[in-house]
Motif scaffolding. Structure first.
Motif, PDB file in Angstrom:
ATOM      1  N   ASN A  59       0.855  -1.200   0.000  1.00  0.00           N
ATOM      2  CA  ASN A  59       0.000   0.000   0.000  1.00  0.00           C
ATOM      3  C   ASN A  59       0.885   1.242   0.000  1.00  0.00           C
ATOM      4  N   PRO A  60       1.670   1.437  -1.062  1.00  0.00           N
ATOM      5  CA  PRO A  60       2.653   2.529  -1.082  1.00  0.00           C
ATOM      6  C   PRO A  60       2.024   3.913  -0.950  1.00  0.00           C
ATOM      7  N   GLU A  61       0.818   4.134  -1.445  1.00  0.00           N
ATOM      8  CA  GLU A  61       0.193   5.453  -1.351  1.00  0.00           C
ATOM      9  C   GLU A  61      -0.121   5.815   0.093  1.00  0.00           C
ATOM     10  N   ASN A  62      -0.642   4.838   0.832  1.00  0.00           N
ATOM     11  CA  ASN A  62      -0.927   5.077   2.249  1.00  0.00           C
ATOM     12  C   ASN A  62       0.369   5.318   3.019  1.00  0.00           C
ATOM     13  N   HIS A  63       1.411   4.560   2.644  1.00  0.00           N
ATOM     14  CA  HIS A  63       2.713   4.737   3.292  1.00  0.00           C
ATOM     15  C   HIS A  63       3.265   6.134   3.004  1.00  0.00           C
ATOM     16  N   ARG A  64       3.106   6.619   1.783  1.00  0.00           N
ATOM     17  CA  ARG A  64       3.582   7.954   1.428  1.00  0.00           C
ATOM     18  C   ARG A  64       2.875   9.023   2.249  1.00  0.00           C
ATOM     19  N   ARG A  65       1.539   8.832   2.437  1.00  0.00           N
ATOM     20  CA  ARG A  65       0.793   9.809   3.228  1.00  0.00           C
ATOM     21  C   ARG A  65       1.258   9.811   4.679  1.00  0.00           C
ATOM     22  N   GLN A  66       1.543   8.622   5.216  1.00  0.00           N
ATOM     23  CA  GLN A  66       2.040   8.548   6.592  1.00  0.00           C
ATOM     24  C   GLN A  66       3.399   9.243   6.720  1.00  0.00           C
ATOM     25  N   GLN A  70       4.328  12.537   9.028  1.00  0.00           N
ATOM     26  CA  GLN A  70       5.450  12.540   9.962  1.00  0.00           C
ATOM     27  C   GLN A  70       6.416  13.678   9.654  1.00  0.00           C
ATOM     28  N   ARG A  71       6.629  13.898   8.361  1.00  0.00           N
ATOM     29  CA  ARG A  71       7.526  14.989   7.967  1.00  0.00           C
ATOM     30  C   ARG A  71       6.959  16.333   8.401  1.00  0.00           C
ATOM     31  N   GLN A  72       5.655  16.508   8.214  1.00  0.00           N
ATOM     32  CA  GLN A  72       5.028  17.753   8.628  1.00  0.00           C
ATOM     33  C   GLN A  72       5.109  17.956  10.142  1.00  0.00           C
ATOM     34  N   GLU A  73       4.960  16.881  10.895  1.00  0.00           N
ATOM     35  CA  GLU A  73       5.067  16.967  12.358  1.00  0.00           C
ATOM     36  C   GLU A  73       6.478  17.357  12.770  1.00  0.00           C
ATOM     37  N   ASP A  74       7.465  16.759  12.093  1.00  0.00           N
ATOM     38  CA  ASP A  74       8.859  17.118  12.386  1.00  0.00           C
ATOM     39  C   ASP A  74       9.125  18.582  12.054  1.00  0.00           C
ATOM     40  N   LEU A  75       8.579  19.043  10.917  1.00  0.00           N
ATOM     41  CA  LEU A  75       8.744  20.444  10.539  1.00  0.00           C
ATOM     42  C   LEU A  75       8.070  21.368  11.536  1.00  0.00           C
ATOM     43  N   ARG A  76       6.890  20.957  12.012  1.00  0.00           N
ATOM     44  CA  ARG A  76       6.171  21.770  13.001  1.00  0.00           C
ATOM     45  C   ARG A  76       7.006  21.958  14.254  1.00  0.00           C
ATOM     46  N   LYS A  77       7.578  20.855  14.738  1.00  0.00           N
ATOM     47  CA  LYS A  77       8.397  20.929  15.950  1.00  0.00           C
ATOM     48  C   LYS A  77       9.626  21.809  15.732  1.00  0.00           C
ATOM     49  N   LYS A  78      10.240  21.679  14.546  1.00  0.00           N
ATOM     50  CA  LYS A  78      11.417  22.505  14.252  1.00  0.00           C
ATOM     51  C   LYS A  78      11.034  23.972  14.144  1.00  0.00           C
ATOM     52  N   ALA A  79       9.913  24.262  13.489  1.00  0.00           N
ATOM     53  CA  ALA A  79       9.500  25.647  13.287  1.00  0.00           C
ATOM     54  C   ALA A  79       9.236  26.343  14.612  1.00  0.00           C
ATOM     55  N   VAL A  80       8.567  25.644  15.523  1.00  0.00           N
ATOM     56  CA  VAL A  80       8.261  26.226  16.830  1.00  0.00           C
ATOM     57  C   VAL A  80       9.538  26.527  17.601  1.00  0.00           C
ATOM     58  N   SER A  81      10.580  25.747  17.364  1.00  0.00           N
ATOM     59  CA  SER A  81      11.826  25.929  18.118  1.00  0.00           C
ATOM     60  C   SER A  81      12.678  27.083  17.597  1.00  0.00           C
ATOM     61  N   VAL A  82      12.393  27.586  16.372  1.00  0.00           N
ATOM     62  CA  VAL A  82      13.180  28.677  15.794  1.00  0.00           C
ATOM     63  C   VAL A  82      12.653  30.014  16.313  1.00  0.00           C
TER      64      VAL A  82
END
Length: 662
Positions: A59-66, A70-82
């Motif tokens: 199910n590569p499409e579902n995996h890509r969305r996951q 996760q990437r967006q969550e990591d970016l969110r955490k990084k953005a808040v820290s700047v």
């Protein structure tokens, strides 16, 4: 416990083409069978990893969305820290003193030594033999006779002073301060002015030159002593001119909140003026600012120094906080302070209350009216509450504190242009006021809100250029990163919902949810954010621009209640005006009705300001009152007095060390 389930595609002939449900525990076996049937060998994963492996395989499409979530969550955490760092105070480094050798002045220039020989080279030799008059030997001046003393002479001075000394005496090889009889009257007058440097908030010891002891010296030693005095005197005079013109302290080395170019001072020209002047005392004094505000500060300094500390000073206990109907042992001191410091008009209006006061501790209604009247007279909110600002107005400041504030104001006055302009806007952050003045017009003064201590308004000056009606608010990068990104981390659509427009650098509108805010915070990409005009707009109905790198301007605000406060430091650094329409009308040379009509049109429009109107975004804790009644004293809201005092102390320590080294 609920088990994770998945699906497994049959891998043997019996199960070929059939899909069956399996549990997480049996998923490993299913996957292994599938992989082995395909001819691959893999390490057996745990159950959760097996689920991820399955997703990647089937199910590569579902995996890509996951992965994207996760990437967006990591970016969110990084953005808040700047965070964008605010400007800061610096560890002040004083101007250095340099030991300058005067040996280059010990010999004449080639042009001075051989003028006759150079001329003869261009004349026919035969003509020289028959017609040329004998070349008379050069006559040595008193300065020439004393030149040998310069070989071993040096002065420890500011670099600019050393350069000016060499440049001046190369072009003008003659004495300024001495003659055949010794020290001249010109030097005596100059020394008198240098000794009175404290009149101008300078330190006389910085410019002291001892008189040479000439008695019993032979000619060579006498010449050397006079040459030493000459050079030291010129160095002292030039140091005085430099300090009087630009100040002892470089404000830009105090903090990043200061943006004030240091004045250029032509010291060679200054020494030429002293050499030509019959009254060097007046000539030196003329290098101090000659404007009205500096003269008023100088007069106040003289007055304060002439007064002794008030032995009968009234003291109200620190921390006193009193409301109507309450009681306090400080009540008698409050009434005594009003009786001492209130105006004659106020005391006459409340004569019955003052005369009938029996030193009761109760804060009765008549006393509340008395305090309110005093607060109104002092420019405070007349709420009857006795707090720190009312106490300060009641008891005032000691002479020593006032002297310090006046002296610092005189130093700061040297950082700004001497001529402020006939039409101008003068903002004093410490006083929370903005004042427009112009010839033949009544001054327009109003309350302002300035930056919080964490978002201090800069000290600089510029030129007013534009009035904007129904403005957009272009959100500064620091506010986007420090305040908006954390909200966007919780709700990516925050800006869209709150009435902001987000655009690419090219001007294309985009959704705030589509922006990689970490990349914006890290300056890897950029977007523009602005708030639409309207009642909720942070800039209100009008703003007045003087483009500068600090993104500071004057503007309206929907937060009108803040103008009722005595301490008005609440903005991100810009200047909020109590009467923005009045200020806009003043700088445009139009009426308030005209400004109101432009706003009422509802369009976002700009109008150019004609004429030269400088704006001074300044910081003075002592400054002349607008009505000429004296000097007003204000709280050091940003601690800038303290930092300036430290800078002056460091400067004087360096100079004292140079004096001690000889």
């Amino acid at each position: 416990m609920k088990q994770t389930t998945g699906i497994c595609v049959g891998s043997d002939k019996k199960d070929a083409g059939r899909v069956r449900k399996v549990t997480a525990n049996s998923l490993k076996a299913c996957l292994m069978a599938t992989v082995l049937a395909s001819g691959f060998s893999v390490a057996l994963p745990e159950a959760a990893s097996a689920q991820g492996l399955f997703q990647r395989l089937f199910n590569p499409e579902n995996h890509r969305r996951q992965q994207e979530r996760q990437r967006q969550e990591d970016l969110r955490k990084k953005a808040v820290s700047v965070k964008v760092a605010a400007p800061r105070y610096l560890n002040y480094t004083p101007d250095t003193m340099k030991k300058v050798s005067l040996a280059p002045l010990s010999e004449k220039k080639t042009a001075e030594l051989q003028p006759a020989a150079e001329t003869l080279e261009t004349v026919d030799a035969a003509k020289v033999e028959t017609d040329a008059a004998p070349v008379e030997p050069a006559v040595l001046t008193a300065f020439d006779e004393a030149r040998p003393a310069l070989k071993g002479l040096s002065v420890t001075v500011l670099p600019e002073v050393g350069e000016a000394l060499i440049a001046y005496y190369r072009e003008h090889p003659d004495f300024v301060w001495v003659d055949d009889n010794g020290v001249t009257l010109k030097a005596a007058k100059a020394r008198r002015e240098l000794a009175s440097a404290d009149t101008y908030a300078l330190v006389p010891a910085d410019y002291f030159v001892p008189l040479p002891a000439l008695s019993s010296l032979d000619e060579e030693d006498r010449n050397a002593a006079l040459m030493r005095f000459e050079m030291q005197m010129s160095a002292a005079a030039l140091s005085y001119v430099l300090d009087a013109t630009r100040g002892r302290v470089d404000p830009n080395k105090i903090s990043q909140y200061h943006d004030l170019p240091r004045h250029d001072v032509d010291l060679v020209s200054a020494l030429e003026g002293l050499a030509a002047s019959a009254d060097t005392q007046d000539e030196l004094a003329a290098h101090h600012p000659q404007n009205d505000h500096f003269q008023a500060l100088m007069a106040e300094l003289k007055r304060l120094k002439a007064e002794d500390e008030d032995a009968n000073q009234i003291v109200i206990a620190p921390g006193t906080f009193l409301k109507a109907g309450k009681s306090s042992p400080e009540m008698k001191n409050i009434v005594a302070a009003i009786a001492k410091n209130g105006s004659d008009e106020l005391k006459a209006a409340h004569d019955e209350t003052l005369a009938g006061y029996d030193e009761s501790e109760e804060y009765a209604p008549a006393l509340v009216k008395l305090v309110k009247a005093f607060q109104k007279e002092a420019g405070l909110t007349p709420d009857g509450i006795v707090g720190k600002n009312t106490i300060k107005a009641l008891v005032g400041e000691t002479n020593a504190a006032k002297i310090a504030k006046v002296e610092l104001a005189m130093e700061r006055s040297r950082w700004i242009p001497e001529e402020l302009g006939s039409r101008k806007v003068f903002i004093n952050q410490a006083a929370f006021t903005a004042t427009y003045t112009a010839p033949n017009e009544e001054p327009l003064s109003m309350r302002v809100v300035v930056g919080k201590k964490s978002n201090q308004t800069n000290f600089f000056y510029d030129k007013i250029e534009v009035v904007e009606y129904n403005p957009y608010w272009g959100v500064p990068y620091s506010i986007i990163v420090n305040e908006m990104v954390p909200k966007l981390a919780r709700d990516p659509s925050y800006l869209d919902k709150a009435g902001y427009e987000v655009t690419t650098p090219g001007g294309r509108k985009i959704s705030s949810a589509s922006v990689n805010w970490y990349a914006v915070a890290a300056k890897q990409t950029s977007v523009n954010v602005r708030q639409y005009p309207g009642r909720a707009n942070a800039l209100g109905e009008v703003k007045i621009l003087f483009p500068n790198r600090h993104h500071i301007y004057m503007h309206d605000t929907p937060s009108k209640n803040l103008f009722n406060k005595d301490v008005r430091a609440y903005s991100h650094g810009c200047i909020r005006l109590h009467d923005p329409k009045g200020m806009a009308a003043a700088v445009l040379g139009k009426s308030k009705d005209y400004v109101t009509s432009r706003i009422a049109a509802g369009q976002n429009e700009q109008e150019q300001v004609t004429g030269d109107i400088p704006v001074y975004v300044s910081y003075f804790t002592a400054w002349p009152e607008l009505d000429g009644s004296g000097i007003g004293y204000y709280s050091d809201i940003y601690d800038r007095d303290r930092y300036l005092l430290k800078a002056i102390e460091k400067t004087e320590a360096v100079r004292e060390k140079a004096r001690s080294a000889g």
